[in-house]
Design an enzyme around this catalytic site. Sequence first.
Site, mmCIF file in Angstrom:
data_model
loop_
_atom_site.group_PDB
_atom_site.id
_atom_site.type_symbol
_atom_site.label_atom_id
_atom_site.label_comp_id
_atom_site.label_asym_id
_atom_site.label_seq_id
_atom_site.Cartn_x
_atom_site.Cartn_y
_atom_site.Cartn_z
ATOM 1 N N ARG A 184 30.061 33.066 38.077
ATOM 2 C CA ARG A 184 28.869 32.227 38.190
ATOM 3 C C ARG A 184 27.838 32.952 39.046
ATOM 4 O O ARG A 184 28.089 33.267 40.205
ATOM 5 C CB ARG A 184 29.222 30.871 38.812
ATOM 6 C CG ARG A 184 28.040 29.918 38.881
ATOM 7 C CD ARG A 184 28.475 28.516 39.209
ATOM 8 N NE ARG A 184 29.048 28.395 40.533
ATOM 9 C CZ ARG A 184 29.609 27.272 40.994
ATOM 10 N NH1 ARG A 184 29.713 26.214 40.208
ATOM 11 N NH2 ARG A 184 30.101 27.224 42.218
ATOM 12 N N SER A 197 31.448 20.891 31.277
ATOM 13 C CA SER A 197 31.593 19.978 32.409
ATOM 14 C C SER A 197 31.266 18.559 31.960
ATOM 15 O O SER A 197 30.237 18.329 31.313
ATOM 16 C CB SER A 197 30.637 20.369 33.542
ATOM 17 O OG SER A 197 30.961 21.637 34.061
ATOM 18 N N LYS A 225 28.460 22.014 45.844
ATOM 19 C CA LYS A 225 27.439 21.194 45.192
ATOM 20 C C LYS A 225 27.299 19.894 45.974
ATOM 21 O O LYS A 225 27.981 18.909 45.704
ATOM 22 C CB LYS A 225 27.819 20.919 43.728
ATOM 23 C CG LYS A 225 27.715 22.147 42.837
ATOM 24 C CD LYS A 225 27.803 21.762 41.361
ATOM 25 C CE LYS A 225 27.556 22.956 40.464
ATOM 26 N NZ LYS A 225 27.580 22.592 39.033
#
Length: 216
Positions: A42, A111, A140
């Site tokens: 990522r 997701s 997050k």
Amino acid sequence: MTFDKDAVLLYAVTDRTWTRNKTLYEQVELALKGGITCLQLREKSLSEEAFLEEAMQIRTLCKEYDVLFFINDNVEIAITCQADGVHVGQEDMDALQVRQKVGKDMLVGVSVHSVEEALNAVRKGADYLGVGAMFASSTKKDASVLTRELLSDICSAVDIPVVAIGGIGKSNIGELAGTGVDGVALVSAIFSVHDIENECRLLRHLSEKMIEQYRS
């Protein structure tokens, strides 16, 4: 491409926030030595050129360890570097569009945060689902925490692998036992620690124990 549920047992998601005195490549290799079963690269801030170069290098490394390699969000990078798969969120490219672009031979992860989203992702060609956040996450901070019951409902509703993500670490993996989840996706629990290799050995043991409690 077929996707074994065991592949998501210990799913590492990179974050260069914690690279410190090591390169991301070095951190990934330590995680591979420690027994991760899947890796997602990522990158939110690298240029396309730098992202692709890194993806090519880490893909080769994962291949050496026979571990599946995913790219987060960037479908073009995934195709160009010949990744095993690509993972997208609800705000990224639609799963059906992703499937159409990558074809049938690349894995697609999506997701999801509800049974409806899960079923929709399956209809559009997802090979596995990421469900979360399961706990409050430092990665997050704005992610909504889902209930254990909702995770169980999603696992019961689909017949593809489900991996839990969000705030998961060695102190709470066991709390997911009995939900039907097939593994855990970890970010800071792997990449923020000093001894990544040994931490991954412990995390894999805990994940295996959590799965065995459910399957037995």
